[in-house]
Design a protein around this motif. Structure first.
Motif, mmCIF file in Angstrom:
data_model
loop_
_atom_site.group_PDB
_atom_site.id
_atom_site.type_symbol
_atom_site.label_atom_id
_atom_site.label_comp_id
_atom_site.label_asym_id
_atom_site.label_seq_id
_atom_site.Cartn_x
_atom_site.Cartn_y
_atom_site.Cartn_z
ATOM 1 N N ASP A 123 0.804 -1.226 0.000
ATOM 2 C CA ASP A 123 0.000 0.000 0.000
ATOM 3 C C ASP A 123 0.837 1.277 0.000
ATOM 4 O OD1 ASP A 123 -2.426 -1.197 -0.217
ATOM 5 O OD2 ASP A 123 -2.962 -1.035 1.903
ATOM 6 N N GLU A 124 2.138 1.152 -0.309
ATOM 7 C CA GLU A 124 2.990 2.332 -0.392
ATOM 8 C C GLU A 124 3.624 2.405 -1.781
ATOM 9 O OE1 GLU A 124 5.598 2.534 2.997
ATOM 10 O OE2 GLU A 124 3.931 2.381 4.405
ATOM 11 N N LEU A 125 4.205 3.557 -2.094
ATOM 12 C CA LEU A 125 4.769 3.803 -3.418
ATOM 13 C C LEU A 125 6.188 4.338 -3.291
ATOM 14 C CD1 LEU A 125 1.735 5.676 -5.036
ATOM 15 C CD2 LEU A 125 2.364 3.296 -5.414
ATOM 16 N N GLY A 126 6.978 4.091 -4.332
ATOM 17 C CA GLY A 126 8.330 4.610 -4.368
ATOM 18 C C GLY A 126 8.451 5.798 -5.311
ATOM 19 N N ILE A 127 9.071 6.857 -4.816
ATOM 20 C CA ILE A 127 9.369 8.028 -5.642
ATOM 21 C C ILE A 127 10.879 8.083 -5.807
ATOM 22 C CG2 ILE A 127 9.167 10.533 -5.888
ATOM 23 C CD1 ILE A 127 6.477 9.138 -5.907
ATOM 24 N N HIS A 128 11.374 7.748 -7.011
ATOM 25 C CA HIS A 128 12.800 7.688 -7.264
ATOM 26 C C HIS A 128 13.336 9.053 -7.715
ATOM 27 C CE1 HIS A 128 11.520 3.491 -7.549
ATOM 28 N NE2 HIS A 128 12.773 3.131 -7.335
ATOM 29 N N ARG A 129 14.657 9.150 -7.702
ATOM 30 C CA ARG A 129 15.308 10.332 -8.253
ATOM 31 C C ARG A 129 14.874 10.507 -9.706
ATOM 32 N NH1 ARG A 129 21.813 10.907 -9.378
ATOM 33 N NH2 ARG A 129 21.765 13.042 -10.166
ATOM 34 N N GLY A 130 14.489 11.710 -10.073
ATOM 35 C CA GLY A 130 14.034 11.969 -11.429
ATOM 36 C C GLY A 130 12.552 11.754 -11.629
ATOM 37 N N ALA A 131 11.810 11.414 -10.558
ATOM 38 C CA ALA A 131 10.364 11.206 -10.684
ATOM 39 C C ALA A 131 9.696 12.460 -11.251
ATOM 40 C CB ALA A 131 9.768 10.867 -9.325
ATOM 41 N N GLN A 132 8.717 12.251 -12.113
ATOM 42 C CA GLN A 132 8.093 13.350 -12.848
ATOM 43 C C GLN A 132 6.986 14.031 -12.045
ATOM 44 O OE1 GLN A 132 9.333 14.195 -16.010
ATOM 45 N NE2 GLN A 132 10.844 12.719 -15.279
ATOM 46 N N VAL A 133 6.840 15.314 -12.280
ATOM 47 C CA VAL A 133 5.724 16.088 -11.739
ATOM 48 C C VAL A 133 4.901 16.574 -12.928
ATOM 49 C CG1 VAL A 133 5.005 18.063 -10.346
ATOM 50 C CG2 VAL A 133 7.097 16.803 -9.755
ATOM 51 N N GLU A 134 3.618 16.226 -12.926
ATOM 52 C CA GLU A 134 2.731 16.536 -14.037
ATOM 53 C C GLU A 134 1.656 17.533 -13.600
ATOM 54 O OE1 GLU A 134 2.729 15.359 -17.175
ATOM 55 O OE2 GLU A 134 4.419 13.958 -17.002
ATOM 56 N N ALA A 135 1.558 18.648 -14.326
ATOM 57 C CA ALA A 135 0.449 19.570 -14.150
ATOM 58 C C ALA A 135 -0.753 19.025 -14.914
ATOM 59 C CB ALA A 135 0.837 20.957 -14.656
ATOM 60 N N THR A 136 -1.859 19.723 -14.866
ATOM 61 C CA THR A 136 -3.057 19.252 -15.556
ATOM 62 C C THR A 136 -2.874 19.263 -17.073
ATOM 63 O OG1 THR A 136 -3.970 21.492 -15.477
ATOM 64 C CG2 THR A 136 -4.598 19.973 -13.707
ATOM 65 N N ASP A 137 -1.896 20.027 -17.572
ATOM 66 C CA ASP A 137 -1.687 20.132 -19.015
ATOM 67 C C ASP A 137 -0.267 19.773 -19.445
ATOM 68 O OD1 ASP A 137 -0.617 22.311 -17.741
ATOM 69 O OD2 ASP A 137 -1.440 23.807 -19.129
ATOM 70 N N GLY A 138 0.420 18.948 -18.651
ATOM 71 C CA GLY A 138 1.736 18.491 -19.075
ATOM 72 C C GLY A 138 2.789 18.520 -17.983
ATOM 73 N N ARG A 139 3.967 18.019 -18.331
ATOM 74 C CA ARG A 139 5.070 17.915 -17.377
ATOM 75 C C ARG A 139 5.584 19.291 -16.985
ATOM 76 N NH1 ARG A 139 10.604 18.146 -17.469
ATOM 77 N NH2 ARG A 139 11.700 16.757 -16.020
ATOM 78 N N VAL A 140 5.926 19.456 -15.702
ATOM 79 C CA VAL A 140 6.493 20.719 -15.232
ATOM 80 C C VAL A 140 7.863 20.559 -14.580
ATOM 81 C CG1 VAL A 140 4.356 22.021 -14.985
ATOM 82 C CG2 VAL A 140 5.103 20.535 -13.125
ATOM 83 N N GLY A 141 8.318 19.352 -14.345
ATOM 84 C CA GLY A 141 9.632 19.186 -13.728
ATOM 85 C C GLY A 141 9.757 17.860 -13.025
ATOM 86 N N ARG A 142 10.644 17.817 -12.031
ATOM 87 C CA ARG A 142 10.907 16.577 -11.308
ATOM 88 C C ARG A 142 10.876 16.837 -9.806
ATOM 89 N NH1 ARG A 142 16.168 16.649 -9.396
ATOM 90 N NH2 ARG A 142 17.499 18.248 -10.334
ATOM 91 N N VAL A 143 10.681 15.772 -9.053
ATOM 92 C CA VAL A 143 10.653 15.866 -7.594
ATOM 93 C C VAL A 143 12.062 16.123 -7.076
ATOM 94 C CG1 VAL A 143 10.158 14.648 -5.444
ATOM 95 C CG2 VAL A 143 8.674 14.318 -7.438
#
Length: 205
Positions: A123-143
């Motif tokens: 029930d948990e998730l992994g966020i790796h280096r370089g994980a994407q951040v998506e706005a409602t209309d496309g990618r905006v960067g990385r975590v």
């Protein structure tokens, strides 16, 4: 408190490696562990409970333990063999017989392929280096990192790095603006223009 990715990790004894992944509970929206990749030649990876964190900065995590105590931590990766012939147990000409008859067997006795499986808690998730951040209309960067409350490690903000339309900058996004956290993807409730209007700071290297 920051819990950064790709940060140097120290124990009371000194530098031991880097943070390679952050483990989050997407329902409770809190951080439970981070993954330490050892600096040795083997790059052994361990699940470190956030309770062991004593202090952090955007590029450093200090643990409240000694290096030898890390041996008690659970491994993050596990190697498993892929079964080439799942019916060989009932097949007299299967893999077991072929290996028993080596070197005279005509059957292929090469080692089965091996895969590495990440041991992410249920029930948990992994966020790796370089994980994407998506706005409602496309990618905006990385975590870049998560900001959490020290008492319960509940996520309060996401620090976003590396966006093509504002250059080498960082922006802090409140948890209320996060729509969903998935494996290696954080989805926002904001559009790219709305993210662009948030306050920006120079990104930490």
């Amino acid at each position: 408190m920051d819990i950064p990715l790709n940060a140097k990790v120290y124990t009371k004894d000194g530098h031991v490696g880097r943070s390679m992944c952050i483990i989050v509970n997407p329902i409770k929206q809190n951080v439970t562990h981070f993954v330490l990749r050892r600096k040795d030649e083997f790059g052994y990876q361990e699940l470190v409970p956030v309770a062991l964190i004593k202090e952090t900065t955007p590029d450093m995590i200090l643990l409240n333990c000694h290096t030898h105590e890390l041996a008690e931590l659970a491994p993050f990766t596990k190697s498993e063999f892929i079964e080439l012939n799942p019916n060989h147990a009932s097949d007299p000409a299967g893999l077991d017989y072929a290996m028993f008859a080596w070197p005279y067997s005509p059957y292929d006795v090469s080692s089965p392929p091996m895969i590495t499986v990440e041991q992410i808690p249920y029930d948990e998730l992994g966020i790796h280096r370089g994980a994407q951040v998506e706005a409602t209309d496309g990618r905006v960067g990385r975590v870049g990192e998560f900001l959490v409350e020290p008492e319960n490690c509940h996520i309060t903000h996401l620090v976003l790095h590396e966006n093509h339309f504002w250059g080498d900058k960082a922006v802090t996004i409140p948890i209320a603006a996060i729509d969903k956290i998935e494996t290696d993807v954080v989805r926002l409730k904001l559009s790219r223009d709305e993210v662009k209007k948030l306050p920006h700071l120079a990104a930490q290297s």
